[in-house]
Design an enzyme around this catalytic site. Sequence first.
Site, mmCIF file in Angstrom:
data_model
loop_
_atom_site.group_PDB
_atom_site.id
_atom_site.type_symbol
_atom_site.label_atom_id
_atom_site.label_comp_id
_atom_site.label_asym_id
_atom_site.label_seq_id
_atom_site.Cartn_x
_atom_site.Cartn_y
_atom_site.Cartn_z
ATOM 1 N N ARG A 194 -9.578 -2.962 7.994
ATOM 2 C CA ARG A 194 -8.582 -4.273 8.173
ATOM 3 C C ARG A 194 -7.278 -3.964 8.862
ATOM 4 O O ARG A 194 -6.892 -4.672 9.644
ATOM 5 C CB ARG A 194 -8.654 -4.790 6.739
ATOM 6 C CG ARG A 194 -9.836 -5.242 6.088
ATOM 7 C CD ARG A 194 -10.567 -6.638 6.930
ATOM 8 N NE ARG A 194 -9.414 -7.502 7.062
ATOM 9 C CZ ARG A 194 -9.581 -8.472 7.902
ATOM 10 N NH1 ARG A 194 -10.830 -8.426 8.664
ATOM 11 N NH2 ARG A 194 -8.726 -9.571 8.085
ATOM 12 N N ASP A 241 -12.947 6.185 14.878
ATOM 13 C CA ASP A 241 -13.618 5.596 13.839
ATOM 14 C C ASP A 241 -15.004 6.036 14.115
ATOM 15 O O ASP A 241 -15.758 5.812 15.092
ATOM 16 C CB ASP A 241 -13.409 4.059 13.721
ATOM 17 C CG ASP A 241 -13.922 3.496 12.431
ATOM 18 O OD1 ASP A 241 -15.032 4.171 11.968
ATOM 19 O OD2 ASP A 241 -13.101 2.828 11.840
ATOM 20 N N ARG A 269 -15.107 12.524 12.606
ATOM 21 C CA ARG A 269 -15.105 12.239 10.989
ATOM 22 C C ARG A 269 -13.948 13.168 10.593
ATOM 23 O O ARG A 269 -13.134 12.902 9.547
ATOM 24 C CB ARG A 269 -16.475 12.653 10.312
ATOM 25 C CG ARG A 269 -17.394 11.830 10.186
ATOM 26 C CD ARG A 269 -18.737 12.297 9.652
ATOM 27 N NE ARG A 269 -19.866 11.309 9.724
ATOM 28 C CZ ARG A 269 -20.410 10.801 8.672
ATOM 29 N NH1 ARG A 269 -19.848 10.714 7.516
ATOM 30 N NH2 ARG A 269 -21.615 9.901 9.015
ATOM 31 N N SER A 308 2.956 0.652 0.350
ATOM 32 C CA SER A 308 2.186 -0.292 0.260
ATOM 33 C C SER A 308 2.313 -1.674 0.554
ATOM 34 O O SER A 308 3.365 -1.935 0.639
ATOM 35 C CB SER A 308 1.402 -0.337 -1.185
ATOM 36 O OG SER A 308 2.384 -0.884 -2.093
ATOM 37 N N CYS A 309 1.333 -2.508 0.841
ATOM 38 C CA CYS A 309 1.751 -3.993 1.097
ATOM 39 C C CYS A 309 2.598 -4.671 -0.112
ATOM 40 O O CYS A 309 3.636 -5.524 0.144
ATOM 41 C CB CYS A 309 0.413 -4.910 1.401
ATOM 42 S SG CYS A 309 -0.837 -4.613 -0.032
ATOM 43 N N THR A 310 2.147 -4.218 -1.147
ATOM 44 C CA THR A 310 3.034 -4.960 -2.387
ATOM 45 C C THR A 310 4.507 -4.245 -2.382
ATOM 46 O O THR A 310 5.375 -5.068 -2.748
ATOM 47 C CB THR A 310 2.350 -4.631 -3.819
ATOM 48 O OG1 THR A 310 0.815 -5.098 -3.592
ATOM 49 C CG2 THR A 310 2.948 -5.235 -4.774
ATOM 50 N N THR A 368 -1.369 -0.923 -10.494
ATOM 51 C CA THR A 368 -0.649 -0.738 -9.150
ATOM 52 C C THR A 368 0.571 0.099 -9.311
ATOM 53 O O THR A 368 1.305 0.044 -10.405
ATOM 54 C CB THR A 368 -0.191 -2.024 -8.554
ATOM 55 O OG1 THR A 368 0.449 -1.545 -7.232
ATOM 56 C CG2 THR A 368 0.567 -2.694 -9.705
#
Length: 335
Positions: free
Chosen positions: A13, A35, A80, A151-153, A211
């Site tokens: 994502r 990837d 990997r 983090s996004c938060t 979190t």
Amino acid sequence: MTAPKVGINGFGRIGRLVLRAAIEKGTCQVVAINDPFIDLDYMAYMLKYDSTHGRYAGDVSIKDGKLQVDGNSITVFAHRDPAEIPWATAAADYIVEATGVFTLKDKAAAHFKGGAKKVVISAPSKDAPMFVCGVNEAKYTPDLDIISNASCTTNCLAPLVKVIHEKYGIEEGLMTTVHATTATQKTVDGPSNKDWRGGRGRGRNIIPSSTGAAKAVGKVMPELNGKLTGMAFRVPTPDVSVVDLTVRLASETTYEDIKATMKAAADDSMKGIMKYTEDAVVSTDFIHDDASCIFDASAGIMLNSKFCKLVAWYDNEWGYSNRVVDLIAHISKVQ
């Protein structure tokens, strides 16, 4: 100055949206993607079609074994082990570590073996210094080779906290994030030994979760270390989350003054990071919003002159991915 050349490890994502954001902004040039779980054809498909953010508006194709995106030719690897990725062959200097696996410095350092110069971890890290755009990116120094974009938060909470603390002072606070579902959650009930509640089906449950986002604010704003903590509720929505910050202030104020302070910040010192709204908004109104933090003036409440609840929205995918790109653009200019 030429745009920094970027490699992305992990085309999930965040990896895909970092690519979209980099192309849209034009401040970074993605030259390579690694990837091991996605072949080139599938990579093109996943970039082109997105259930949340819509079909990619530009041109996506494959030519000579490379991914072509709006005229950008991107080398694709499938290793990997990060130590085996030959980033130097694609001239990738800045690596976005977006697998969610190699978040410790010693693990992320494996990228240097392939020629990387800097690594930005797109997740919180226990030992890498964390930077939040609009809050502490000015403290970055060129000797730091591995950093975290937090983090996004934390990217939503920290700008909000910075503005409030600088104006009124924060004595203590509790944060709750009502957080959209993510790929690590189960579609139906399944085993999750470390977090039993986290193993419950994401499509029909509100799931309490831990979190570290609030405590992490203390790492980017040391003066608030130990003054904030928080928790999360995972809810069955695909994108967009909201921070609920209950805070005790050091100085007295009114909610009208807080609103004016937040609007002034959104228009000036936090422009591009924070937005301000008084509209009767809901979560889907912020899908694909590139801000880290959208202050919802109509949702906050005040109990007394020193105790209030503040509400701020964030697209936990797109807003965060834009900050990854912004952070790379920033550190590339710091010599």
